[in-house]
Design an enzyme around this catalytic site. Structure first.
Site, mmCIF file in Angstrom:
data_model
loop_
_atom_site.group_PDB
_atom_site.id
_atom_site.type_symbol
_atom_site.label_atom_id
_atom_site.label_comp_id
_atom_site.label_asym_id
_atom_site.label_seq_id
_atom_site.Cartn_x
_atom_site.Cartn_y
_atom_site.Cartn_z
ATOM 1 N N ARG A 52 1.123 -1.406 0.511
ATOM 2 C CA ARG A 52 0.009 -0.073 0.049
ATOM 3 C C ARG A 52 0.690 0.980 0.279
ATOM 4 N NH1 ARG A 52 -4.271 -0.074 4.227
ATOM 5 N NH2 ARG A 52 -2.812 1.049 5.735
ATOM 6 N N LYS A 151 -3.047 6.920 0.973
ATOM 7 C CA LYS A 151 -2.654 7.265 2.624
ATOM 8 C C LYS A 151 -1.295 8.580 2.094
ATOM 9 C CE LYS A 151 -2.107 4.824 6.544
ATOM 10 N NZ LYS A 151 -2.896 5.649 7.524
ATOM 11 N N GLU A 184 -16.326 5.405 6.657
ATOM 12 C CA GLU A 184 -15.147 5.183 7.603
ATOM 13 C C GLU A 184 -15.308 6.328 8.784
ATOM 14 O OE1 GLU A 184 -11.383 4.690 6.029
ATOM 15 O OE2 GLU A 184 -11.803 7.050 4.841
#
Ligand code: PXG
Length: 294
Positions: A52, A151, A184
């Site tokens: 990721r 991210k 979320e």
């Protein structure tokens, strides 16, 4: 004890771990990061986190100076140098120092930092009693503006949502997307359980496809619970039988009320408790060994 930090290929004392004020990570939030945990001398899901990290970097055209193999070894070595077995590991790669303009072409060398720290655990009663959350006006970033799968060092709207939680006297808030669908929490994914089915919003709505989320989806299937990834609104959240959050730092936290609506009987639900047990059975028994195995 003063921590040892990995900084651009060297291991330095935390007092000497200094980054330029011209670093675009600092000036613009231009960079990517990962939060990883080690349990009992094993790094949980290290390859998934590394993949990721490299995908986040690729998406923003940031070329990480360390190869995948070098980065993996640097993470393990940072844990070893801090003599940790249970650790929270933060990997940050920023665009590096440039001039005062936005242009990343002015930043010749990215900055890589690895911090391995003893983990500040959430209070155990949170897992036994669960916690209340609220939904907040601050929306999750739209995927067509800034994709939640990156991210990045830009967490401002998640931070605004955290401020809203703080002001309301709760520890977490749940963010909706621009259409009003649940996405979320500020640093955790969300699940509900209804009539025995485990449900979580699809990542495309604007949620990070969290690694803990993926483990829980897998474990729920293994346990024989029907699983659905589909959009739902606040109403479904309010009338859920169970609700919980998932994330590397928090693991699985039961939610017992949302915007003042009690969830189920106001106690962590049976499926939530089962999944917490299944998750704990994996951490510390699976993952990359940090030290030579006895
Ligand atoms: N959503 C967001 C927006 C996140 O940043 C998660 C979900 C959970 O993903 P993983 O892969 O960890 O299951 C995250 C990641 C912290 C902290 O210190 C946690 C995250 C990010 C920043 C800080 O609690 N979690």
């Amino acid at each position: 004890m003063s921590r040892i930090i990995y900084l651009n290929g060297s291991y330095v004392n935390e007092n000497d771990a200094k980054v330029s004020v011209f670093d675009h990570g600092f000036l613009y939030g231009d960079g990517v990061f990962e939060g990883i945990r080690a349990y009992a001398g094993r790094v949980f899901k290290l390859d998934e986190h590394l993949q990721r990290l490299y995908e986040s970097a690729k998406s923003i055209m940031l070329s990480i100076p360390e190869s995948y193999g070098k980065m993996k070894e640097a993470i393990l070595e940072t844990i070893r140098r801090n003599e940790l077995r249970d650790a929270y590991i933060r990997v940050v790669v920023s665009r590096g120092a440039g001039d005062l303009g936005l242009d990343p072409n002015k930043c010749p060398k990215p900055t890589t930092v690895i911090i391995a720290s003893s983990i500040a655990l959430y209070p155990p009663e949170l897992y036994e009693k669960g916690m209340p959350v609220i939904t907040v006006p601050t929306r999750r970033n739209a995927p067509d503006a800034l994709d939640a799968q990156i991210k990045s060092l830009n967490y401002l709207n998640n931070i605004l949502a955290k401020i809203e939680a703080n002001r309301a006297g709760v520890m977490e808030s749940v963010m909706l997307n621009a259409q009003g669908y649940v996405t979320e929490a500020t640093g955790d994914n969300i699940f509900i359980v209804k009539n025995g089915t485990v449900i979580t919003p699809p990542a495309y709505l604007g949620a990070l496809n969290g690694i803990t989320r993926q483990v829980i989806l897998e474990e729920a299937k293994n346990a024989g619970y029907p699983v659905e990834e589909r959009p739902f609104t606040r109403h479904e959240l309010y009338v859920a039988d169970e609700c919980f959050l998932t994330g590397t730092a928090a693991e699985i936290i039961p939610i017992i009320s949302v915007d003042g609506r009690q969830i189920g009987n106001g106690k962590p639900g049976a499926i939530t408790v089962d999944l917490i047990g299944r998750y704990r059975a994996l951490t510390g028994t699976t993952g990359e060994p940090v030290y030579p195995e006895q």
